[in-house]
Design a protein around this motif. Structure first.
Motif, PDB file in Angstrom:
ATOM      1  N   SER A 247       0.811  -1.215   0.000  1.00  0.00           N
ATOM      2  CA  SER A 247       0.000   0.000   0.000  1.00  0.00           C
ATOM      3  C   SER A 247       0.843   1.263   0.000  1.00  0.00           C
ATOM      4  N   GLN A 248       2.146   1.131   0.233  1.00  0.00           N
ATOM      5  CA  GLN A 248       3.011   2.311   0.318  1.00  0.00           C
ATOM      6  C   GLN A 248       3.488   2.747  -1.060  1.00  0.00           C
ATOM      7  N   ASP A 249       3.444   4.063  -1.305  1.00  0.00           N
ATOM      8  CA  ASP A 249       4.006   4.584  -2.544  1.00  0.00           C
ATOM      9  C   ASP A 249       5.529   4.630  -2.420  1.00  0.00           C
ATOM     10  N   PRO A 250       6.237   4.756  -3.541  1.00  0.00           N
ATOM     11  CA  PRO A 250       7.698   4.697  -3.487  1.00  0.00           C
ATOM     12  C   PRO A 250       8.332   5.749  -2.582  1.00  0.00           C
ATOM     13  N   VAL A 251       7.733   6.940  -2.485  1.00  0.00           N
ATOM     14  CA  VAL A 251       8.304   7.972  -1.618  1.00  0.00           C
ATOM     15  C   VAL A 251       8.200   7.552  -0.162  1.00  0.00           C
ATOM     16  N   ASP A 384       7.498  14.405 -10.352  1.00  0.00           N
ATOM     17  CA  ASP A 384       7.150  15.757  -9.901  1.00  0.00           C
ATOM     18  C   ASP A 384       8.363  16.323  -9.166  1.00  0.00           C
ATOM     19  N   ARG A 385       8.943  17.408  -9.693  1.00  0.00           N
ATOM     20  CA  ARG A 385      10.176  17.942  -9.103  1.00  0.00           C
ATOM     21  C   ARG A 385       9.976  18.416  -7.673  1.00  0.00           C
ATOM     22  N   ALA A 386       8.798  18.949  -7.379  1.00  0.00           N
ATOM     23  CA  ALA A 386       8.540  19.386  -6.011  1.00  0.00           C
ATOM     24  C   ALA A 386       8.530  18.196  -5.052  1.00  0.00           C
ATOM     25  N   VAL A 387       7.928  17.088  -5.491  1.00  0.00           N
ATOM     26  CA  VAL A 387       7.891  15.882  -4.663  1.00  0.00           C
ATOM     27  C   VAL A 387       9.303  15.334  -4.465  1.00  0.00           C
ATOM     28  N   VAL A 388      10.093  15.312  -5.536  1.00  0.00           N
ATOM     29  CA  VAL A 388      11.458  14.808  -5.444  1.00  0.00           C
ATOM     30  C   VAL A 388      12.291  15.665  -4.494  1.00  0.00           C
ATOM     31  N   GLY A 389      12.108  16.968  -4.544  1.00  0.00           N
ATOM     32  CA  GLY A 389      12.834  17.855  -3.641  1.00  0.00           C
ATOM     33  C   GLY A 389      12.466  17.619  -2.187  1.00  0.00           C
ATOM     34  N   PRO A 400      20.213  10.923   9.099  1.00  0.00           N
ATOM     35  CA  PRO A 400      21.298  11.912   9.110  1.00  0.00           C
ATOM     36  C   PRO A 400      22.671  11.321   8.841  1.00  0.00           C
ATOM     37  N   PHE A 401      22.875  10.031   9.116  1.00  0.00           N
ATOM     38  CA  PHE A 401      24.196   9.472   8.819  1.00  0.00           C
ATOM     39  C   PHE A 401      24.438   9.388   7.308  1.00  0.00           C
ATOM     40  N   LEU A 402      23.353   9.468   6.497  1.00  0.00           N
ATOM     41  CA  LEU A 402      23.489   9.470   5.041  1.00  0.00           C
ATOM     42  C   LEU A 402      23.415  10.872   4.442  1.00  0.00           C
ATOM     43  N   ASP A 403      23.292  11.886   5.272  1.00  0.00           N
ATOM     44  CA  ASP A 403      23.182  13.268   4.795  1.00  0.00           C
ATOM     45  C   ASP A 403      24.573  13.858   4.624  1.00  0.00           C
ATOM     46  N   ASP A 404      24.925  14.159   3.376  1.00  0.00           N
ATOM     47  CA  ASP A 404      26.253  14.721   3.108  1.00  0.00           C
ATOM     48  C   ASP A 404      26.338  16.207   3.410  1.00  0.00           C
ATOM     49  N   GLY A 405      25.226  16.791   3.849  1.00  0.00           N
ATOM     50  CA  GLY A 405      25.230  18.206   4.204  1.00  0.00           C
ATOM     51  C   GLY A 405      25.150  19.139   3.023  1.00  0.00           C
ATOM     52  N   ARG A 406      24.873  18.604   1.840  1.00  0.00           N
ATOM     53  CA  ARG A 406      24.860  19.418   0.629  1.00  0.00           C
ATOM     54  C   ARG A 406      23.458  19.528   0.024  1.00  0.00           C
ATOM     55  N   GLY A 407      22.437  19.295   0.827  1.00  0.00           N
ATOM     56  CA  GLY A 407      21.075  19.408   0.334  1.00  0.00           C
ATOM     57  C   GLY A 407      20.728  20.837  -0.039  1.00  0.00           C
ATOM     58  N   THR A 408      19.900  20.971  -1.072  1.00  0.00           N
ATOM     59  CA  THR A 408      19.504  22.311  -1.542  1.00  0.00           C
ATOM     60  C   THR A 408      17.988  22.467  -1.592  1.00  0.00           C
ATOM     61  N   GLY A 409      17.257  21.403  -1.228  1.00  0.00           N
ATOM     62  CA  GLY A 409      15.812  21.430  -1.386  1.00  0.00           C
ATOM     63  C   GLY A 409      15.365  20.991  -2.764  1.00  0.00           C
ATOM     64  N   ALA A 410      16.313  20.699  -3.624  1.00  0.00           N
ATOM     65  CA  ALA A 410      16.024  20.176  -4.965  1.00  0.00           C
ATOM     66  C   ALA A 410      16.854  18.919  -5.171  1.00  0.00           C
ATOM     67  N   ALA A 411      16.445  18.105  -6.146  1.00  0.00           N
ATOM     68  CA  ALA A 411      17.161  16.863  -6.423  1.00  0.00           C
ATOM     69  C   ALA A 411      16.841  16.418  -7.841  1.00  0.00           C
ATOM     70  N   PRO A 412      17.676  15.557  -8.414  1.00  0.00           N
ATOM     71  CA  PRO A 412      17.395  15.070  -9.773  1.00  0.00           C
ATOM     72  C   PRO A 412      16.168  14.178  -9.806  1.00  0.00           C
ATOM     73  N   LEU A 413      15.440  14.220 -10.904  1.00  0.00           N
ATOM     74  CA  LEU A 413      14.443  13.188 -11.140  1.00  0.00           C
ATOM     75  C   LEU A 413      15.180  11.862 -11.252  1.00  0.00           C
TER      76      LEU A 413
END
Length: 504
Positions: A247-251, A384-389, A400-413
Motif C-alpha cells: 500500500s506504500q508509494d515509493p516515496v 514531480d520535481r517538487a515531490v522529489v525535492g 542523518p548518517f546518510l546526509d552529506d550536508g549538501r542538500g539544496t531542497g532540490a534533487a534530480p528526477l
C-alpha cells in the motif's frame, strides 16, 4: 503427487488440515492458450551450467529450465526460459516449497540449501528460481558493460545545483538508453511482478503441485502478496519474511527505509563505542558526525585500495549499508571504518562489490541492471520535481548518517522518471477474501524492510504475525532465531498457525 493426497497418506492430522484448507477455494482454471506451458515436463540435470563462476550448489541439487511466455497477452509469441533448481525431499514428501530471496534482481538458485537439517528438508522439494530477466534465466536484463559499471561507480558525486541535477538526469537517460539497446523494450515491458507471479503459477504446476507452498524474503514478499491476490485458491501455505507493504508509494517506502537504516546505524554505533578502538569514538551522540568526517572527503577523491579502482564516495556508502543488513557484519564495518580513518578503503570496496554483483574477474552478474529495470516497471515514477525535492529533504532528516550536508531542497528526477516502458504496478491495499492463513515474519530492527511494514502486510492479508526481536534484514533459516524457524517449519509441514502474538 498432490500435496493433499500425500499428506493424508503420511500424516493424518496434517492431511486433514490441508484438505480443509484446500476446500476454502478451488484452484484457478488454466486458460487454454497457456496449457502447453502448464503441462511441460522439465529436464533436470546437474547445476554446473546454471551457476556463476566459482559458485556451486550441493551435488544433490538439480537444475532445469521452464518455458514461459514473455507477454501473457500473446502466449504464442516469444518465450523466456526460467532457471530453476531443486533439492529433493528426503522423506515422505508433502510437495514443493518455492523460495525467492528478494532483490529484485537476485538469483534464487542457491536458496535450495535453506532449511537444511530441519523437517522441511524431509517433507518438501526445496525449489529456487531465477525470475525472468535475472541470473541464469534467459533472456537476461543487460544494461551496462563491466567497464561502464566500474566507471559509473567511480564517478565523483555531483551537488544538487541546477548544473549537477542536469548532469545526473543526463546520466540516468544514458543508462536507460543502454538498457533499451541491449535488452529491448519488448522484454523490459514484461519483467515486473505482474509477470513473475504468473511464472510462479506455471512453476507450481510443472512441479506437480496442486497448491503452492512459498517462502519469500524482502522483495519476495511482494511477489507473495501479489500471487495471493491473483491466485488465492492456489495457495496451501505461504511465509513472507521482511515484508514490503504494497500500500506504500515509493516515496513513503524510501523514507521508511531511511529511518530503518538510521536505526540500524544507531544500534551499530551504540555497540561500537563500547570498545576503545571504535572508529566512531566513545560517544554515541557524536557517531554521526564522526562517520561523516570519515566519508565526506571521498566527495573530492577516492580512498586508496589495493585494487587500482580506489573507494569512491558512492561505493563507501553502499559498502556501509551492506554491512548494516545484519549484526554479524558489524565487526567488519568497524574494520572498514578503521581502514577509512587511515585513508584506505579495501573492506568497504569489497562489500560494495558484493552488493553490485562484481565478480573477482571484474565482470558483473546482472543484479544491478535487473534491480533497476524491475523497480521501474513495478512502481509509478516520481516525476514531480517538487515531490522529489521534498523527498530528498525528508530523507536527509530521516537518516542523518546518510546526509552529506549538501542538500539544496532540490534533487534530480530519478531513473524511473524517464524509463522507456510504462509501469505495470501501483500502490494499493490488499484485500483477498477466502485466503488460507498465511504467515508474516517481521524483525524489529530490520533496516531495509522496517518492522511496521510487516505489521501492515499481515493486517491486510489477515495473516499470522511472528515478531523477531533483532537487528537483521530477514531471519527465517539464517541462524538468527530457532524460535522463528520452529514456528515456520511447523506451519509449512503441519499447517499449524503460530501462536498469536509470538515474539522471538
Amino acid at each position: 503427487m498432490l500435496a493433499g493426497v500425500l499428506a493424508a497418506a503420511t500424516v493424518l492430522a496434517a492431511g486433514c488440515a490441508d484438505e480443509a484448507r484446500e476446500q476454502q477455494a478451488p484452484p484457478a482454471p488454466v486458460p487454454a492458450e497457456l496449457s502447453r506451458f502448464y503441462t511441460q515436463i522439465p529436464a533436470w540435470e546437474p547445476c554446473a551450467d546454471f551457476t556463476d563462476p566459482g559458485e556451486t550448489l550441493p551435488p544433490a541439487a538439480q537444475c532445469a529450465r521452464i518455458e514461459v511466455p514473455i507477454d501473457y497477452a500473446d502466449p504464442d509469441g516469444p518465450t523466456a526460459q526460467l532457471a530453476v533448481s531443486r533439492m529433493r525431499a528426503t522423506g515422505a514428501k508433502i510437495g514443493s516449497l518455492l523460495i525467492n530471496p528478494g532483490g529484485p534482481g537476485i538469483s534464487g538458485l542457491s536458496t535450495v540449501t535453506l532449511g537444511g537439517g530441519t523437517e522441511l528438508a524431509d517433507r518438501f522439494d526445496r525449489v529456487g528460481f531465477d525470475p525472468r530477466g535475472v541470473g541464469a534465466s534467459t533472456p537476461a536484463v543487460d544494461c551496462l558493460t563491466p567497464q561502464e559499471a566500474d566507471a559509473e561507480r567511480a564517478e565523483l558525486p555531483v551537488p544538487n545545483t541546477a548544473a549537477g541535477i542536469s548532469e545526473a538526469e543526463t546520466e540516468n537517460r544514458e543508462f536507460a538508453d543502454r538498457c533499451v539497446a541491449r535488452t529491448g523494450t519488448d522484454f523490459l515491458a514484461h519483467i515486473g511482478t505482474r509477470e513473475v507471479i504468473q511464472d510462479m503459477d506455471i512453476i507450481r504446476a510443472v512441479l506437480g503441485d496442486r497448491k503452492l507452498n512459498y517462502l519469500g524474503y524482502s522483495y519476495g514478499t511482494r511477489l507473495g502478496s501479489a500471487y495471493a491476490e491473483k491466485y488465492p485458491g492456489n495457495i496451501r501455505a505461504m511465509v513472507l519474511d521482511g515484508a514490503i507493504d504494497p500500500s506504500q508509494d515509493p516515496v513513503a517506502e524510501s523514507l521508511r527505509q531511511a529511518a530503518g537504516f538510521q536505526k540500524a546505524f544507531d544500534a551499530y554505533a551504540a555497540d561500537c563505542v563500547q570498545a576503545p578502538e571504535c572508529p566512531l569514538g566513545t560517544d554515541p551522540a557524536q557517531a554521526v558526525a564522526r562517520f561523516r568526517a570519515l566519508v565526506n572527503p571521498l566527495w573530492d577523491a577516492p580512498a586508496a585500495t589495493t585494487d587500482p579502482r580506489g573507494l569512491s564516495y558512492d561505493d563507501a556508502i553502499t559498502g556501509v549499508q551492506q554491512t548494516l543488513y545484519g549484526t554479524d557484519f558489524w565487526p567488519v564495518l568497524t574494520v572498514g571504518l578503521t581502514e577509512l580513518a587511515q585513508g584506505r578503503g579495501d573492506t568497504l570496496l569489497q562489500f560494495a562489490d558484493m552488493y553490485n554483483g562484481r565478480r573477482d574477474d571484474g565482470t558483473y552478474n546482472n543484479v544491478t541492471d535487473a534491480f533497476e529495470a524491475i523497480r521501474c516497471v513495478d512502481d509509478p515514477p516520481i516525476d514531480d520535481r517538487a515531490v522529489v525535492g521534498r523527498q530528498d529533504t525528508e530523507y536527509r532528516r530521516a537518516a542523518p548518517f546518510l546526509d552529506d550536508g549538501r542538500g539544496t531542497g532540490a534533487a534530480p528526477l530519478e531513473l524511473c522518471a524517464n524509463w522507456p516502458v510504462p509501469n505495470t504496478g501501483r500502490p494499493h491495499d490488499i484485500s483477498v477474501p477466502g485466503l488460507p492463513e498465511l504467515v508474516v515474519v517481521s524483525t524489529t530492527g530490520d533496516p531495509a524492510t522496517p518492522y511496521q511494514a510487516g505489521v501492515d502486510l499481515a493486517d491486510q492479508l489477515g495473516a499470522a504475525l511472528v515478531t523477531h526481536e533483532g537487528d537483521s534484514h530477514t531471519v527465517v533459516f539464517t541462524g538468527g532465531a530457532t524460535c522463528v524457524d520452529d514456528a515456520v517449519v511447523s506451519y509449512l509441514v503441519d499447517l499449524s498457525t503460530p501462536a498469536e502474538g509470538l515474539r522471538c
